[in-house]
Enzyme design. Sequence first.
Site, PDB file in Angstrom:
ATOM      1  N   TRP A   1      -3.072  -2.517  -1.528  1.00  0.00           N
ATOM      2  CA  TRP A   1      -2.729  -3.884  -1.954  1.00  0.00           C
ATOM      3  C   TRP A   1      -3.426  -4.770  -0.927  1.00  0.00           C
ATOM      4  O   TRP A   1      -3.041  -4.797   0.245  1.00  0.00           O
ATOM      5  CB  TRP A   1      -1.210  -4.043  -1.928  1.00  0.00           C
ATOM      6  CG  TRP A   1      -0.704  -5.423  -2.208  1.00  0.00           C
ATOM      7  CD1 TRP A   1      -0.654  -6.464  -1.346  1.00  0.00           C
ATOM      8  CD2 TRP A   1      -0.151  -5.907  -3.435  1.00  0.00           C
ATOM      9  NE1 TRP A   1      -0.109  -7.564  -1.961  1.00  0.00           N
ATOM     10  CE2 TRP A   1       0.213  -7.255  -3.238  1.00  0.00           C
ATOM     11  CE3 TRP A   1       0.068  -5.327  -4.685  1.00  0.00           C
ATOM     12  CZ2 TRP A   1       0.789  -8.030  -4.235  1.00  0.00           C
ATOM     13  CZ3 TRP A   1       0.651  -6.109  -5.672  1.00  0.00           C
ATOM     14  CH2 TRP A   1       1.001  -7.441  -5.454  1.00  0.00           C
TER      15      TRP A   1
ATOM     16  N   LYS B   1      18.226 -19.290  -8.599  1.00  0.00           N
ATOM     17  CA  LYS B   1      18.531 -17.846  -8.543  1.00  0.00           C
ATOM     18  C   LYS B   1      19.789 -17.552  -9.357  1.00  0.00           C
ATOM     19  O   LYS B   1      19.823 -16.618 -10.143  1.00  0.00           O
ATOM     20  CB  LYS B   1      18.776 -17.372  -7.103  1.00  0.00           C
ATOM     21  CG  LYS B   1      17.605 -17.221  -6.199  1.00  0.00           C
ATOM     22  CD  LYS B   1      16.605 -16.164  -6.561  1.00  0.00           C
ATOM     23  CE  LYS B   1      15.635 -16.671  -7.583  1.00  0.00           C
ATOM     24  NZ  LYS B   1      14.372 -17.155  -7.250  1.00  0.00           N
TER      25      LYS B   1
ATOM     26  N   CYS C   1       0.830  -1.197   0.000  1.00  0.00           N
ATOM     27  CA  CYS C   1       0.000   0.000   0.000  1.00  0.00           C
ATOM     28  C   CYS C   1       0.874   1.261   0.000  1.00  0.00           C
ATOM     29  O   CYS C   1       2.017   1.226   0.431  1.00  0.00           O
ATOM     30  CB  CYS C   1      -0.872   0.016   1.226  1.00  0.00           C
ATOM     31  SG  CYS C   1      -1.837  -1.473   1.409  1.00  0.00           S
TER      32      CYS C   1
ATOM     33  N   ARG D   1       4.751   0.322  -6.720  1.00  0.00           N
ATOM     34  CA  ARG D   1       4.688  -0.585  -5.571  1.00  0.00           C
ATOM     35  C   ARG D   1       3.578  -1.631  -5.716  1.00  0.00           C
ATOM     36  O   ARG D   1       3.497  -2.550  -4.912  1.00  0.00           O
ATOM     37  CB  ARG D   1       4.441   0.210  -4.284  1.00  0.00           C
ATOM     38  CG  ARG D   1       5.523   1.229  -4.003  1.00  0.00           C
ATOM     39  CD  ARG D   1       5.169   2.055  -2.799  1.00  0.00           C
ATOM     40  NE  ARG D   1       5.265   1.277  -1.581  1.00  0.00           N
ATOM     41  CZ  ARG D   1       6.391   1.089  -0.916  1.00  0.00           C
ATOM     42  NH1 ARG D   1       7.504   1.622  -1.362  1.00  0.00           N
ATOM     43  NH2 ARG D   1       6.405   0.376   0.181  1.00  0.00           N
TER      44      ARG D   1
ATOM     45  N   LYS E   1       8.006 -12.001 -15.643  1.00  0.00           N
ATOM     46  CA  LYS E   1       7.627 -12.072 -14.233  1.00  0.00           C
ATOM     47  C   LYS E   1       6.432 -12.990 -14.014  1.00  0.00           C
ATOM     48  O   LYS E   1       6.359 -13.704 -13.034  1.00  0.00           O
ATOM     49  CB  LYS E   1       7.323 -10.661 -13.716  1.00  0.00           C
ATOM     50  CG  LYS E   1       7.045 -10.580 -12.216  1.00  0.00           C
ATOM     51  CD  LYS E   1       8.284 -10.879 -11.388  1.00  0.00           C
ATOM     52  CE  LYS E   1       8.004 -11.071  -9.926  1.00  0.00           C
ATOM     53  NZ  LYS E   1       9.059 -11.782  -9.217  1.00  0.00           N
TER      54      LYS E   1
ATOM     55  N   ASN F   1      -1.383   2.192   6.227  1.00  0.00           N
ATOM     56  CA  ASN F   1      -0.557   1.079   5.739  1.00  0.00           C
ATOM     57  C   ASN F   1      -0.186   0.227   6.932  1.00  0.00           C
ATOM     58  O   ASN F   1       0.039   0.758   8.020  1.00  0.00           O
ATOM     59  CB  ASN F   1       0.753   1.591   5.135  1.00  0.00           C
ATOM     60  CG  ASN F   1       0.550   2.158   3.759  1.00  0.00           C
ATOM     61  OD1 ASN F   1      -0.542   2.071   3.203  1.00  0.00           O
ATOM     62  ND2 ASN F   1       1.593   2.740   3.209  1.00  0.00           N
ATOM     63  N   GLY F   2      -0.053  -1.074   6.712  1.00  0.00           N
ATOM     64  CA  GLY F   2       0.341  -1.958   7.807  1.00  0.00           C
ATOM     65  C   GLY F   2      -0.828  -2.846   8.208  1.00  0.00           C
ATOM     66  O   GLY F   2      -1.795  -2.987   7.445  1.00  0.00           O
TER      67      GLY F   2
ATOM     68  N   GLU G   1      16.595 -23.787  -4.923  1.00  0.00           N
ATOM     69  CA  GLU G   1      16.253 -22.377  -5.093  1.00  0.00           C
ATOM     70  C   GLU G   1      17.515 -21.528  -5.308  1.00  0.00           C
ATOM     71  O   GLU G   1      17.525 -20.622  -6.140  1.00  0.00           O
ATOM     72  CB  GLU G   1      15.442 -21.905  -3.872  1.00  0.00           C
ATOM     73  CG  GLU G   1      15.052 -20.438  -3.852  1.00  0.00           C
ATOM     74  CD  GLU G   1      14.234 -19.975  -5.050  1.00  0.00           C
ATOM     75  OE1 GLU G   1      13.774 -20.808  -5.859  1.00  0.00           O
ATOM     76  OE2 GLU G   1      14.088 -18.745  -5.197  1.00  0.00           O
TER      77      GLU G   1
ATOM     78  N   HIS H   1      26.028 -40.681  -6.414  1.00  0.00           N
ATOM     79  CA  HIS H   1      25.286 -41.526  -7.353  1.00  0.00           C
ATOM     80  C   HIS H   1      25.400 -41.020  -8.794  1.00  0.00           C
ATOM     81  O   HIS H   1      24.557 -41.345  -9.627  1.00  0.00           O
ATOM     82  CB  HIS H   1      23.822 -41.632  -6.918  1.00  0.00           C
ATOM     83  CG  HIS H   1      23.685 -42.241  -5.553  1.00  0.00           C
ATOM     84  ND1 HIS H   1      23.913 -43.580  -5.318  1.00  0.00           N
ATOM     85  CD2 HIS H   1      23.401 -41.684  -4.360  1.00  0.00           C
ATOM     86  CE1 HIS H   1      23.750 -43.823  -4.023  1.00  0.00           C
ATOM     87  NE2 HIS H   1      23.443 -42.687  -3.419  1.00  0.00           N
TER      88      HIS H   1
ATOM     89  N   GLU I   1      19.214 -17.879 -13.123  1.00  0.00           N
ATOM     90  CA  GLU I   1      18.356 -16.844 -13.690  1.00  0.00           C
ATOM     91  C   GLU I   1      19.085 -15.543 -13.958  1.00  0.00           C
ATOM     92  O   GLU I   1      18.860 -14.914 -14.982  1.00  0.00           O
ATOM     93  CB  GLU I   1      17.208 -16.530 -12.714  1.00  0.00           C
ATOM     94  CG  GLU I   1      16.149 -17.581 -12.645  1.00  0.00           C
ATOM     95  CD  GLU I   1      15.036 -17.166 -11.685  1.00  0.00           C
ATOM     96  OE1 GLU I   1      15.297 -17.086 -10.470  1.00  0.00           O
ATOM     97  OE2 GLU I   1      13.921 -16.922 -12.153  1.00  0.00           O
TER      98      GLU I   1
HETATM   99  C1  F6R Z   1      11.946 -17.564 -10.235  1.00  0.00           C
HETATM  100  C2  F6R Z   1      10.552 -17.252 -10.443  1.00  0.00           C
HETATM  101  C3  F6R Z   1       9.713 -18.248 -11.150  1.00  0.00           C
HETATM  102  C4  F6R Z   1       8.306 -18.275 -10.566  1.00  0.00           C
HETATM  103  C5  F6R Z   1       7.398 -19.182 -11.416  1.00  0.00           C
HETATM  104  C6  F6R Z   1       6.023 -19.309 -10.802  1.00  0.00           C
HETATM  105  O1  F6R Z   1      12.648 -16.550  -9.595  1.00  0.00           O
HETATM  106  O2  F6R Z   1      10.081 -16.228 -10.056  1.00  0.00           O
HETATM  107  O3  F6R Z   1      10.285 -19.502 -11.134  1.00  0.00           O
HETATM  108  O4  F6R Z   1       8.376 -18.756  -9.257  1.00  0.00           O
HETATM  109  O5  F6R Z   1       7.295 -18.657 -12.710  1.00  0.00           O
HETATM  110  O6  F6R Z   1       5.442 -18.062 -10.632  1.00  0.00           O
HETATM  111  P1  F6R Z   1       4.273 -17.816  -9.610  1.00  0.00           P
HETATM  112  O7  F6R Z   1       4.825 -18.009  -8.243  1.00  0.00           O
HETATM  113  O8  F6R Z   1       3.812 -16.422  -9.870  1.00  0.00           O
HETATM  114  O9  F6R Z   1       3.219 -18.842  -9.900  1.00  0.00           O
END
Ligand code: F6R
Length: 617
Positions: free
Chosen positions: A75, A497, A2, A27, A612, A99-100, A493, A516, A500
Amino acid sequence: MCGIVGYLGKKNTKEILLDGLKELEYRGYDSAGIAVLQDNQFDSFKAVGKLVNLEEKTKDFVTENFAVGIGHTRWATHGKPTELNAHPHLGDSSYVVHNGIIENYATLKKELMDDGVRFLSQTDTEVIVHQFEKNLKSAENAFEAFAKTIHELKGAYAILLVTKSEDKTIFFAKHGSPMLVGINGENKVSSPEREGSLGYEKYFASSDAPLIGHCSDVNYFEDGDYGYVTADELAIFSKNGDKKKPNFSKLSTNKLSAQKDGYRFFMEKEIYEQSTVIADTLMGRVGDDEILFDEIDSSLFDGIHEIKLSACGTSYHSALSASYLFERYSKIKTSVEVASEFRYRSPVMTKDTLFVVISQSGETADTLETLKMAKEAGLKTLVICNVDNSSMVRLADATILTRAGIEKGVASTKAFATQVAVFWMMSLYLAKLRNSLEANEIARQVSLLREIPTSVKVTDAMHEKIKRLSKRYLHGHGFFFIGRDIFYPLALEGALKLKEISYLHAEGYPSGEMKHGPIALADPELFTIALLPQHLLYEKAKSNVEELSARDSTICAISPIEFDKADDFIQTTVCKDYMLEFFEMMVVVQLFSLEISVRLGNDVDMPRNLAKSVTVE
Ligand code: F6R
């Protein structure tokens, strides 16, 4: 997340508020609103969706004289993104933006409703304005009522309130959510007869961006600050009621950097933000010795003997972490599915299974499709999501929002952190429901949960160390991230990262799997990032790393315990529990990827080939 804006002065209040909200668009928000008080008359407008909708609604509204105004982008966290739930919220003759999260809103709301107050929204915020008006009835003046109200609130807030009973004043309070007030040095008029008097017009916002171009000097409120502004006064009081002098500093003029709160990248900002957003995730859900989820009915778990989790990418990794927690603490059979696989493999679905989808965006096509499949098969469904009103939230039977706020960096960080925090809470919630853990063990873990925000705080020393180390990891023929148990999904993960944003090849493996096959790759140009928590299978994981070290793989160990077989060592904090180690190591692997990417000159926030939100199959 928010956003808040406020203005007191003679300029075009409507335009200033709307322009300020536009500066906060980055935001993320799902509804917006403004309330303006001029000549003791209120005008208020709200709209769901983009700000153009609000602009459209306000197009015939003119502000020409002295006015006070407040505005908000919302939000959703408590209640759907609807106009009724959008801020500002109205009492009889006052408006508030916030906010909060007000943790004790349910108690206050009940008392107010018992007194006959009618609530229009499902938000926690609305209690603030009604509580203020209740206090106003017995107070000498509006400020006394406001101060009393603030002291009655528990939780996190940045609040602006305007009221007809003092129509040339804006009341403010800040605790745990950011807020600042700005003045324009050129228009500064001090009236000597009033101590602390300042300026004429005053601007408020929840971050710098809306004030850039309007203000020369700003005062960042500290937690516990509250007070009021009028045309010639800025009165700030600290938590214990002492009057404070404002502490003005010059406002930067760089908008992009203001949006990033001064960080180099959104991803970096989001890594640093994890402490605050996790505190939001926990708020109101972590009770004294148990977990409370107001948003779900415990009957959701009636007749459930299995949990199936479905997700993609980073969300899939958090689902994998959940499977360890659900089986260990809630003693419930749990399976995890890659959504794109699940869709086409003719899975067997039984009605004693709770189907849980995890998604930051709530729009990922594959995950959404699996949710539809589960619904069609008659399963009960739950979504763990960051975006209210997203397709998954609309479809699932129940929702737990992660409250991470918008994530701008394409590589997910804080969304993952809040998902895992939700799963840890959920495993304890289920443990209580299913009697699978002793009450004192649940209480112990509940108190550990409260420590996550501290565990994920980035220290200068840690960041500096990772920055320095990163220069040694810019080449090689690949990375192994290895870990055992729940540190295996974290290894996955970490590898994702790095892939990516650095475009270097990285794989996550369970430590015990190396021998293995993958260990065949071991040589000095193969970098192993080893997760070695003190409190979970330390000796086992250590001997797996030793096997790699014996084959001359270059090892970077992440552990609280010094490890002499490693080439590099990132020391984490000695803490009480492996889950706190999990969260700290999560930050380490995020920063490690970030710094490698920076050194390679890549676009950290928008890596090549990635989007995204993946709304296509
Ligand atoms: C990696 C990343 C993606 C998402 C994936 C699923 O940093 O962001 O692997 O996690 O595309 O996205 P959501 O969580 O929006 O379903």
